[in-house]
Design a protein around this motif. Structure first.
Motif, PDB file in Angstrom:
ATOM      1  N   GLY A 126       0.806  -1.213   0.000  1.00 44.62           N
ATOM      2  CA  GLY A 126       0.000   0.000   0.000  1.00 44.62           C
ATOM      3  C   GLY A 126       0.840   1.265   0.000  1.00 44.62           C
ATOM      4  N   GLU A 127       2.138   1.102   0.278  1.00 40.42           N
ATOM      5  CA  GLU A 127       3.091   2.207   0.302  1.00 40.42           C
ATOM      6  C   GLU A 127       2.659   3.335   1.236  1.00 40.42           C
ATOM      7  N   LEU A 128       2.033   2.970   2.343  1.00 39.93           N
ATOM      8  CA  LEU A 128       1.646   3.976   3.330  1.00 39.93           C
ATOM      9  C   LEU A 128       2.823   4.325   4.222  1.00 39.93           C
ATOM     10  N   LYS A 129       2.770   5.533   4.756  1.00 41.43           N
ATOM     11  CA  LYS A 129       3.789   5.953   5.715  1.00 41.43           C
ATOM     12  C   LYS A 129       3.420   5.382   7.073  1.00 41.43           C
ATOM     13  N   PHE A 130       4.440   5.227   7.930  1.00 43.57           N
ATOM     14  CA  PHE A 130       4.191   4.688   9.262  1.00 43.57           C
ATOM     15  C   PHE A 130       3.166   5.534  10.023  1.00 43.57           C
ATOM     16  N   LYS A 131       3.203   6.837   9.828  1.00 40.64           N
ATOM     17  CA  LYS A 131       2.256   7.739  10.495  1.00 40.64           C
ATOM     18  C   LYS A 131       0.819   7.389  10.091  1.00 40.64           C
ATOM     19  N   ASP A 132       0.614   7.137   8.812  1.00 41.05           N
ATOM     20  CA  ASP A 132      -0.722   6.799   8.316  1.00 41.05           C
ATOM     21  C   ASP A 132      -1.184   5.431   8.832  1.00 41.05           C
ATOM     22  N   ILE A 133      -0.258   4.472   8.878  1.00 41.30           N
ATOM     23  CA  ILE A 133      -0.590   3.148   9.402  1.00 41.30           C
ATOM     24  C   ILE A 133      -0.971   3.266  10.873  1.00 41.30           C
ATOM     25  N   ALA A 134      -0.209   4.040  11.619  1.00 40.19           N
ATOM     26  CA  ALA A 134      -0.488   4.239  13.041  1.00 40.19           C
ATOM     27  C   ALA A 134      -1.880   4.845  13.231  1.00 40.19           C
ATOM     28  N   ASN A 135      -2.229   5.821  12.412  1.00 40.13           N
ATOM     29  CA  ASN A 135      -3.547   6.452  12.512  1.00 40.13           C
ATOM     30  C   ASN A 135      -4.667   5.452  12.216  1.00 40.13           C
ATOM     31  N   LEU A 136      -4.472   4.565  11.242  1.00 40.32           N
ATOM     32  CA  LEU A 136      -5.482   3.556  10.917  1.00 40.32           C
ATOM     33  C   LEU A 136      -5.775   2.649  12.107  1.00 40.32           C
ATOM     34  N   PHE A 137      -4.728   2.329  12.861  1.00 37.11           N
ATOM     35  CA  PHE A 137      -4.873   1.424  13.998  1.00 37.11           C
ATOM     36  C   PHE A 137      -5.131   2.159  15.314  1.00 37.11           C
ATOM     37  N   GLY A 138      -5.056   3.489  15.275  1.00 34.47           N
ATOM     38  CA  GLY A 138      -5.216   4.254  16.513  1.00 34.47           C
ATOM     39  C   GLY A 138      -4.044   4.053  17.461  1.00 34.47           C
ATOM     40  N   LYS A 139      -2.867   3.882  16.898  1.00 35.49           N
ATOM     41  CA  LYS A 139      -1.652   3.625  17.672  1.00 35.49           C
ATOM     42  C   LYS A 139      -0.613   4.691  17.354  1.00 35.49           C
ATOM     43  N   THR A 140       0.553   4.557  17.978  1.00 39.87           N
ATOM     44  CA  THR A 140       1.640   5.507  17.728  1.00 39.87           C
ATOM     45  C   THR A 140       2.449   5.084  16.502  1.00 39.87           C
ATOM     46  N   GLU A 141       3.206   6.030  15.993  1.00 40.51           N
ATOM     47  CA  GLU A 141       4.075   5.747  14.857  1.00 40.51           C
ATOM     48  C   GLU A 141       5.146   4.723  15.248  1.00 40.51           C
ATOM     49  N   SER A 142       5.618   4.810  16.485  1.00 41.77           N
ATOM     50  CA  SER A 142       6.609   3.837  16.977  1.00 41.77           C
ATOM     51  C   SER A 142       6.029   2.424  16.964  1.00 41.77           C
ATOM     52  N   TRP A 143       4.759   2.302  17.336  1.00 46.33           N
ATOM     53  CA  TRP A 143       4.099   0.995  17.316  1.00 46.33           C
ATOM     54  C   TRP A 143       4.074   0.447  15.893  1.00 46.33           C
ATOM     55  N   ALA A 144       3.750   1.310  14.925  1.00 46.09           N
ATOM     56  CA  ALA A 144       3.684   0.883  13.520  1.00 46.09           C
ATOM     57  C   ALA A 144       5.053   0.419  13.031  1.00 46.09           C
ATOM     58  N   LYS A 145       6.097   1.160  13.383  1.00 46.14           N
ATOM     59  CA  LYS A 145       7.453   0.786  12.970  1.00 46.14           C
ATOM     60  C   LYS A 145       7.861  -0.541  13.598  1.00 46.14           C
ATOM     61  N   MET A 146       7.588  -0.702  14.873  1.00 44.61           N
ATOM     62  CA  MET A 146       7.977  -1.927  15.580  1.00 44.61           C
ATOM     63  C   MET A 146       7.190  -3.134  15.042  1.00 44.61           C
ATOM     64  N   THR A 147       5.919  -2.951  14.776  1.00 44.95           N
ATOM     65  CA  THR A 147       5.099  -4.035  14.246  1.00 44.95           C
ATOM     66  C   THR A 147       5.601  -4.442  12.863  1.00 44.95           C
ATOM     67  N   PHE A 148       5.959  -3.470  12.041  1.00 46.86           N
ATOM     68  CA  PHE A 148       6.499  -3.745  10.720  1.00 46.86           C
ATOM     69  C   PHE A 148       7.826  -4.503  10.835  1.00 46.86           C
ATOM     70  N   TYR A 149       8.699  -4.035  11.729  1.00 45.48           N
ATOM     71  CA  TYR A 149       9.992  -4.688  11.934  1.00 45.48           C
ATOM     72  C   TYR A 149       9.797  -6.132  12.391  1.00 45.48           C
ATOM     73  N   ARG A 150       8.882  -6.352  13.319  1.00 42.87           N
ATOM     74  CA  ARG A 150       8.621  -7.710  13.803  1.00 42.87           C
ATOM     75  C   ARG A 150       8.024  -8.592  12.705  1.00 42.87           C
ATOM     76  N   ALA A 151       7.208  -8.000  11.850  1.00 38.12           N
ATOM     77  CA  ALA A 151       6.648  -8.764  10.720  1.00 38.12           C
ATOM     78  C   ALA A 151       7.773  -9.214   9.791  1.00 38.12           C
ATOM     79  N   LYS A 152       8.718  -8.323   9.516  1.00 37.17           N
ATOM     80  CA  LYS A 152       9.858  -8.687   8.674  1.00 37.17           C
ATOM     81  C   LYS A 152      10.654  -9.817   9.314  1.00 37.17           C
ATOM     82  N   GLU A 153      10.882  -9.727  10.614  1.00 38.77           N
ATOM     83  CA  GLU A 153      11.618 -10.787  11.322  1.00 38.77           C
ATOM     84  C   GLU A 153      10.882 -12.125  11.211  1.00 38.77           C
TER      85      GLU A 153
END
Length: 163
Positions: A126-153
């Motif tokens: 979807g090429e969304l920015k972490f800020k936009d992903i965080a807003n979709l989930f009602g979470k912080t940008e840090s949460w979005a980055k960490m979730t993405f990193y864990r998904a890659k792992e």
């Protein structure tokens, strides 16, 4: 046997057949046969005659084969990690489509639990920015980055397990 050439002449073909049954690949079997006999030559003094010479050679061959499989799995996982490090939507997708591992990555991605699957998909496809992903989930940008990193792992780990 007078010298190692006798061992080579007698056992090269049987060891190669044994390795061919393991590898199902002529070139790899030939390479591993040569390596097996070379290692046997280097360590012939450690042969204790508790088993047949053929069994000893097959054990060396099997260990070399298993080591090669481990190396291959690590190389595949490393290639997947390399692909995942430069993630940016369309370019990443195109790179994956050109590789044999594309299907494997998608299988592993499909098996990820939420929210990892969705966050990864939104970021990569979807090429969304972490800020936009965080807003979709009602979470912080840090949460979005960490979730993405864990998904890659998890994707890399899943590929290592399937390799």
């Amino acid at each position: 046997m007078n010298d190692f050439s006798d061992v080579y002449n007698e056992y090269a073909v049987p060891v190669r057949r044994f390795l061919l049954s393991l590898t199902q690949n002529e070139e790899i079997a030939e390479e591993l046969t040569q390596e097996t006999l070379y290692r046997a030559f280097l360590h012939i003094d450690s042969f204790r005659e508790e088993s047949s010479l053929y069994s000893w050679l097959c054990q060396i061959a099997k260990n070399l084969y298993l080591n090669e499989r481990k190396k291959l799995a690590k190389r595949q996982a490393s290639a997947a990690t390399h692909l995942l490090e430069g993630v940016n939507g369309e370019e990443w997708t195109q790179t994956l489509l050109l590789r044999e591992q594309a299907m494997l990555v998608h299988q592993v991605l499909h098996s990820l639990p939420e929210p990892y699957k969705e966050v990864f998909t939104l970021k990569v496809f979807g090429e969304l920015k972490f800020k936009d992903i965080a807003n979709l989930f009602g979470k912080t940008e840090s949460w979005a980055k960490m979730t993405f990193y864990r998904a890659k792992e998890r994707i890399v780990k899943g590929m290592e397990e399937k390799a």
